[in-house]
Design an enzyme around this catalytic site. Structure first.
Site, PDB file in Angstrom:
ATOM      1  N   ASN A   9      46.273 -15.956  77.405  1.00  0.00           N
ATOM      2  CA  ASN A   9      47.565 -16.118  76.750  1.00  0.00           C
ATOM      3  C   ASN A   9      48.595 -15.429  77.653  1.00  0.00           C
ATOM      4  OD1 ASN A   9      49.810 -15.955  75.146  1.00  0.00           O
ATOM      5  ND2 ASN A   9      48.767 -15.054  73.379  1.00  0.00           N
ATOM      6  N   ARG A  94      46.627 -20.764  76.275  1.00  0.00           N
ATOM      7  CA  ARG A  94      47.735 -21.004  75.360  1.00  0.00           C
ATOM      8  C   ARG A  94      48.874 -21.575  76.201  1.00  0.00           C
ATOM      9  NH1 ARG A  94      51.139 -16.506  71.960  1.00  0.00           N
ATOM     10  NH2 ARG A  94      52.452 -17.983  70.855  1.00  0.00           N
ATOM     11  N   HIS A 182      54.546 -21.235  67.624  1.00  0.00           N
ATOM     12  CA  HIS A 182      53.534 -20.421  66.915  1.00  0.00           C
ATOM     13  C   HIS A 182      52.469 -21.293  66.247  1.00  0.00           C
ATOM     14  CE1 HIS A 182      56.706 -17.011  66.599  1.00  0.00           C
ATOM     15  NE2 HIS A 182      55.837 -16.730  67.554  1.00  0.00           N
ATOM     16  N   ARG A 242      65.403 -11.584  70.112  1.00  0.00           N
ATOM     17  CA  ARG A 242      66.037 -12.916  70.099  1.00  0.00           C
ATOM     18  C   ARG A 242      66.909 -13.039  68.851  1.00  0.00           C
ATOM     19  NH1 ARG A 242      60.682 -16.396  70.772  1.00  0.00           N
ATOM     20  NH2 ARG A 242      59.604 -14.514  71.447  1.00  0.00           N
ATOM     21  N   GLU A 380      45.035 -16.228  67.098  1.00  0.00           N
ATOM     22  CA  GLU A 380      45.359 -17.342  67.997  1.00  0.00           C
ATOM     23  C   GLU A 380      44.267 -17.529  69.053  1.00  0.00           C
ATOM     24  OE1 GLU A 380      48.966 -15.152  68.272  1.00  0.00           O
ATOM     25  OE2 GLU A 380      50.162 -16.974  68.294  1.00  0.00           O
TER      26      GLU A 380
END
Ligand code: ADP
Length: 401
Positions: A9, A94, A182, A242, A380
């Protein structure tokens, strides 16, 4: 030698990794670790299946200026030379952007790599870091199976209305649509929902992935029908650094009135806004919760208020709400944030059990609550390992027939 699947990832300055045996499907990987500070002062750490810190001999060979690609090949060398002797049979990656058409994991070959490269303009900050390890592994050993798993793929079940922006339609035709991100986290949550919510799992659910990056996914029958992130991972909720959803007129103001360049605005919106920008202290939720400053409190309050507003907005595509699921760093660990978000939504009939919430229990709402509220740790890496294993298994079966 133990045949193993490596999951990578790769973020802007880090590569998280996890190693799984090919033969079985454990929830805990054999090794989990991270290389961080890439490009500045890289640091390596890894823990084994017992959670014990591993020999960090790899540190010695890390060059300060090493790129994602170089570090990936060094990581494979380290794993293969390790005492246990792992043979990396496949690598699952990923990949942030799969565009419009990648709706499931794919085996990577030169043609697919080209298609992933063509999507760089849609995710210029993330996609190149995802591609670099793939390219360097192709060079190291072209025979190794590599699989791309996309953050956007889970949302390809969204109806068209949720994908559209109110821009001239040619832009949608050119790919300016709401992709959502996501997705690997949401896919994992969807897969375990029945264990937590029983028959409600098939109902109207909002999953709140609240980490450094944060987004929401509205699910019906465990499929995405809407999401808070849009064309980029800037949209929707307020995040660590963000901004989330803002008036696009602000961007014009920054350009025209303040004379800022595209790069400067990009840096402002991605790296200097959110919790960090509003608090002026940190992008780290835990640090803000522990701070006594008024600005930290206001940043936390805004985060919760914005999250509740965005959850409420998803009641339209869902036509109601049966359950909310909290996941990722903040969602899994912070009772205070969950309580504050749910407090803004108490008019929906949400009734939180304070003790269960403080204990991060699986179900944190009371029995009489009209809406069930659950906490589910996400995984994940496990989703990527499983997808890679499935392609390996297909290969094995094809080899036998
Ligand atoms: P990433 O998006 O980088 O994977 P994570 O899912 O690890 O992020 O979430 C990181 C965020 O979780 C940080 O803001 C961190 O402060 C927050 N966090 C972790 N533990 C807690 C906690 N106990 N209380 C509040 N926030 C927490």
């Amino acid at each position: 030698m133990i045949d193993a699947i490596l999951v990578l990832n790769a973020g802007s300055s880090s590569i998280k990794f996890a190693l799984y045996p090919v033969a079985s499907e454990p929830r805990n990987p054999l090794i989990r670790g991270k290389i961080e500070g890439i490009g500045r002062a890289p640091k390596f750490h890894a823990t084994n299946v017992q959670g014990l810190k591993m020999d960090d001999g790899m540190l010695a060979s890390i060059d300060k200026s090493s790129s994602h690609g170089v570090l990936t090949t060094q990581l494979l060398d380290w794993l293969e030379q390790h005492d246990e002797g792992y043979k990396i049979t496949a690598v699952g990656h990923r990949v942030v952007h799969g565009g419009r058409y990648f709706s499931k994991p794919v085996r990577i070959d030169k043609g697919i790599l080209k298609e992933l490269g063509a999507l760089i303009s849609l995710a210029p900050l993330h996609q190149p870091n995802n591609i670099a390890p793939i390219e360097s592994l192709l060079k190291r050993d072209g025979r190794i199976l590599q699989v791309a798993c996309f953050d956007t793929a889970f949302h390809r079940t969204q109806p068209r209305l949720n994908e559209l922006f109110a821009l001239p339609r040619r832009y949608a035709d050119e790919g300016v649509i709401r992709y959502g991100f996501h997705g690997l986290s949401y896919q994992y949550i969807a897969s375990v929902l029945p264990e937590y919510l029983e028959e409600q799992a098939e109902g109207r659910i909002v999953v709140a992935h609240l980490g450094n990056g944060a987004s929401l996914c509205a699910m019906r029958t465990r499929k995405s029908v809407a999401t808070s992130m849009g064309f980029t991972a800037l949209d929707g909720l307020m995040m660590g650094s963000r901004c989330g959803n803002i008036d696009p007129g602000i961007v014009l103001f920054l350009m025209q009135d303040r004379g800022m360049s595209a790069d400067q605005i990009q840096n402002l919106l991605y790296n200097e806004s959110g919790l960090l920008g509003v608090s002026g202290i940190s992008n780290n939720m835990l640090a803000l919760l522990e701070s006594s400053s008024i600005e930290a409190k206001e940043a936390v309050d805004l985060f919760c208020y914005r999250a509740a507003c965005e959850i409420a907005a998803l009641l339209v595509p869902l036509r109601g709400l049966d359950a909310i699921v909290f996941t990722a760093g903040i969602g899994e660990n912070s009772a205070a944030i969950r309580a504050q978000i749910c407090g803004h939504l108490d008019w929906l009939g949400i009734d939180i059990n304070v003790d269960a919430n403080n204990a991060n229990s699986r179900i944190i709402s009371r029995g009489k609550s009209r809406i069930t509220v659950s906490v589910i740790p996400t995984d994940e890496e496990g989703v990527i390992a499983e997808a890679t294993r499935a392609i390996l298994r297909d290969d094995g079966q094809r080899g036998k027939s």
